[in-house]
Every structure is written in C-alpha cells, then in structure tokens.
Design a protein around this motif. Sequence first.
Motif, short mmCIF file in Angstrom:
data_model
loop_
_atom_site.label_atom_id
_atom_site.label_comp_id
_atom_site.label_asym_id
_atom_site.label_seq_id
_atom_site.Cartn_x
_atom_site.Cartn_y
_atom_site.Cartn_z
N PRO A 19 -3.06 56.99 36.98
CA PRO A 19 -2.94 58.37 36.48
C PRO A 19 -1.50 58.84 36.30
O PRO A 19 -0.56 58.20 36.79
CB PRO A 19 -3.60 59.18 37.61
N VAL A 20 -1.35 59.97 35.65
CA VAL A 20 -0.09 60.72 35.66
C VAL A 20 0.01 61.34 37.05
O VAL A 20 -0.99 61.79 37.60
CB VAL A 20 -0.13 61.84 34.60
N LEU A 21 1.21 61.36 37.62
CA LEU A 21 1.40 61.98 38.94
C LEU A 21 2.18 63.29 38.77
O LEU A 21 3.22 63.31 38.11
CB LEU A 21 2.18 61.06 39.87
N LEU A 22 1.65 64.35 39.39
CA LEU A 22 2.36 65.62 39.41
C LEU A 22 2.69 65.95 40.87
O LEU A 22 1.79 66.23 41.67
CB LEU A 22 1.50 66.74 38.78
N PHE A 23 3.98 65.86 41.21
CA PHE A 23 4.42 66.17 42.57
C PHE A 23 4.69 67.67 42.62
O PHE A 23 5.63 68.16 41.99
CB PHE A 23 5.68 65.39 42.92
N GLU A 24 3.86 68.39 43.39
CA GLU A 24 3.95 69.85 43.34
C GLU A 24 5.01 70.43 44.26
O GLU A 24 5.46 71.54 44.06
CB GLU A 24 2.58 70.45 43.70
N LYS A 25 5.36 69.68 45.30
CA LYS A 25 6.34 70.24 46.25
C LYS A 25 7.38 69.18 46.60
O LYS A 25 7.07 68.16 47.22
CB LYS A 25 5.60 70.71 47.52
N ILE A 26 8.60 69.43 46.17
CA ILE A 26 9.70 68.49 46.40
C ILE A 26 10.57 69.05 47.53
O ILE A 26 11.00 70.22 47.47
CB ILE A 26 10.58 68.35 45.12
N GLN A 27 10.83 68.20 48.51
CA GLN A 27 11.63 68.66 49.65
C GLN A 27 12.95 69.28 49.18
O GLN A 27 13.70 68.63 48.42
CB GLN A 27 11.92 67.46 50.56
N GLY A 28 13.20 70.48 49.59
CA GLY A 28 14.47 71.12 49.28
C GLY A 28 14.44 72.02 48.06
O GLY A 28 15.38 72.77 47.81
#
Lengths: 471, 84
Positions: free
Chosen positions: A46-55
């Motif tokens: 799948p396509v990946l959507l990272f919703e919360k990136i550290q910082g």
Amino acid sequence: MPYGSLRDFLVKAEEEGQLLRIKEEVRPEPDIRAAACAAAKIPGGPVLLFEKIQGYRDKQVVMNVHGSWENHALTLDLPKKTTVKEQFHELAKRWDRYPLPAKRVTDAPVKEVILDKDFSLFRELPLFRVNPQDGGFYLSKACTIARDPENPENQNVGIYRIQVKDHDRLGIQLSAQHDLAAYLRKAEERDIPLRVAVSVTNDPIVSFVASSPLKYDEDEYAMIGALRGEPVEVISSERGNLDVPAGAELIIEGEILTRQRSVEGPFTEYTGSYSTSMLQVEIKVDLITRRRDPIIFENLYTGRPWGEIDYLMALNTSLTICKQMKADFPEVDAVNAMYTHGYCTIISSKMRFGGFAKTLGCKLLSTPHGITYPKLIIVVDEDVDPFDLEQVIWAMTVRFRPERDIAIIPNAPASTLDPAHLVRGLATKIIIDATKPVFPDIPLSDAGLVDLPEETAYWMDEIKKRMEELK
Amino acid sequence: MICPRCDDSRADKIFEAPEDGSWELYRCPRCYFVWRNTEEEEVTNPDLYDPRFKLNEEKIAAMDPKPPIPPIRKENRTRHRDGG
C-alpha cells in the motif's frame, strides 16, 4: 477523473484499500525508511501515510505511492488489478494524445503562504535520512523545473536527487546527459544565472512523466496532459517565469550557483548501492510557497531493488524508449527497460532481415535514455513477451547462438552511477540477438515451433473460473 | 561539535524539533553533513562512522566536479568584463 494533486490520489487509494495510515508517532530515522522499504517488498503493497512525525505537529509523510503494480495502476486512474502489460499498452495509447498543453491558472492552494525571508527548509518539511550512509536529508521525488537559457520556451520538468544542505541551500545532482545539465552548461558558458523551482508532493502522474526520458524539446506538461486525458494545471512561479504544478503541496524557488560545485552525497541510488560523494551543483533558495494546511511531504525510499523507484521508472522508461524506437522502426512491438533503470533492456520486434536485431540494439543506444543506461541489451522476436522473463530466457536458450549473435561495444558512454564501472561514465555494451535467424542468415535447423493448443485460452479462463468457485 | 563524517570541529547545531525539542540537527560547514542527534550511533559518532564513507580535506580535493564546469565563451567573457 484524473487527479489534481497527491491529496486527490490519496482519497482514491484509501477507497480502494491501498492506503495504510500509520497513526502512531514515528521517528524520522529509522522508522520511515524501514516501513517504506517493507511496503514496496510486499506484493500489492500500500501507500503509507505517516500521520505523526516525531518533532512536527503540522507535518505528515507519504511513502510508496508508486510502490506496487496496484498503486501504479491507481495512479493512472486504472482498476487496481490492471496487469503490467495492460498498463503498458494503455499508456501507449494515451501517449498518442501528446501534446495536450498545460492550462494556466492564477490561483492555487500552493500560493496560500509565501515565505521570502527567515525561512528554514528543516521547518517547512519533515526531512529524514533515507539510508544511514546518505550524506544528508534528501528530496528524492521532488520535480525540478527550469528553462533553457538559449531557448526559453523549452522548459524541463525532471526528478533530480536533491540534498537539503542548509536552511536555504540545496545540492542537486545533474548528470551530463540530462536536460537540466544541458541548460546549466549553456548558463555557465554565458556566465548568466539559472532559476529553478522545485515542486514537492505532486499528483503521481507528474512524478511519472518527470522521471520519463523524453526528448530534449518535448514538453513534460503536455505529456502529463496526454496521459491523464485533461490538461494539467500550472501556475507561474513568483520569480523567474517558470510554470509550476498548481496541485503541488510546496514549491521551493531559487537560483543555481553557477560555476561552482561543492560536496554532495553519497545517496542510495536505483542501483541498490550508495553513489560516491562528488562535487555537485548548489541552489540558493530565496522563496518558498506552500499550502496553509498541514503539509504532506511525499518522498521516495531507494534501496536494494525491487522498490518503489523500480516501479516508478519501469513503464515510463520502457514506453518512452519504445515510442522513440518505433518512430524509425515500426516493427518494434514492446520494450522492457524495467531492470536497474534499463541497464538491462529487452526489445521485442519483428525482424526485417538477418542481423536486424543488432540494428535495433544500436538504435536503442542512440535514444536519450539509451545513450548511457543500457549495457545488457536483449532482442527477441515479436512472439516473445519482453515483460515475461521466462519467455525471454527461453528465447535465449533456443534462438541465441553465442558465436554469431553477440555484439560488443567497448568503452561506450554509461551511467556514472554504475557500481561495476572501471572508468566512471564508460561501460562496455553487449547486444544479445535472441531472435530466430532470418534470410540472409542461416535458419535454425529443427526450428518447427510448437503452437499452443487452439483452446488453451478457453481452458485458462475455465480453470481460473472453476478455481474461484472452489474457494 | 565534531562532524561524524569528516571530523571537522566547527560543526554546529542548526535546528531543533519545532514541536517539543525531541531532537536537534547539526551541520558540518566543510562536508555539509547534516545529522540528527537521535540517529543511530553509526551516523552520529565519529569513531563509529563507516570508514568507507569518512571524508577529509584530501578526499574532498580529489573529488570530480559533476558536471564539469565549461569555460566561459569568449564573447561572454568580454561582455562580462564590460558589464562589470
């Protein structure tokens, strides 16, 4: 309906079950690279959507947009189960609509915020290191736009690797055979500035065409229009009279620092290995325009093949070469340049006369992409599907005569990224003629080919249907 | 701060996580290496950095320019001088 932006595409990918949201917080390193690598290794990944990136509270990251044949089909607005060969032939049809020029608009979300001082690229984008020994954080899927200093109506949109070297400084790799390197050469010979714009996070068809080896004077925007079936919308850059994709998330504008080079790299390339560090070109960034909403940063994981970059550069490279060869030799049926960006390229064609396979091999080597990349060239007859490696190897085992069917071209131009080089930028090319010899060549004895039983196609459908019923 | 890649001692902090300060970025003014303090030790520690990728002044001086810088055309050289 074609998409207008990556955001539009993400909606479709989610509807089709090809978008996975990673909701937990991820570390820029090593989480994003590891997850992106994994997604492309899974068939149908799948396509990946990272919703919360550290910082970062206001940024998201998207990876693996082109990283499976299912995703690839959806980026072309085709059903997700469309086979590779069907995608190739559909693209070949759409290609003939070229040119469908861009439509200019005067307002777009990418102009909602304009930053012309005190900005930082590290603040504007959630940058991360793609592989541990990369020399910095890279924009590996951004599209760079520039105009030919001699002939300004000629504009190039291309994907070049870009290293973020400081708040307002980029490094960019311009290989001599690429259009932007030709523009730079003209600017440096005249000692004049060269403006560029870098478009970050685009409608997937923009990345697809930007990484196609079109001819020098062909218009990428008019090809995007042809492939999507409607003109792509562009908007003027703030400075320098460039057309930038209106659907982009963020545009970086700046000027190439001509007549100087500085340390860039290494970066993991499509070869599956790190390039060396070299003295490369720099861009001084003077302006950023972007959407007001939380920014989605799309980037590309590059590592050991196969990965997203192999999917991204597979059919666009194959099709572009095929069309360029067919223009002179209509016998050419299909070209598969999917392996290591065409280092191995397979051509299937009717044979005009004996030895014609070598003519085709040489023709490939004179196309814009073929000048450097292909070093292992295999020519097969039109009854062999070049996308089916079992068939290709079969042709090599029964039609190829090593004492007659090899042509070697020593010390020819090559990709500077080939880890197997002895002299960087030079390689020996080999053309393998795996076609049936035809007049005036000596025909193969015992070459009576067995046809498939007439009703094989009927039975294939029937067996598949009955197997489905068993489930 | 010492650059993990080329050991230049002038490397300096250039940025920190905007939300919560959970990481810091450093940059080397010589080899332009940028790193985050939360990356693997093989990336952040000069002693553990892969020797194949280490840089120094000598290696940098020996690097090829890509693409090569062409000479300025004669007619442009004149114009350049005239125009200051």
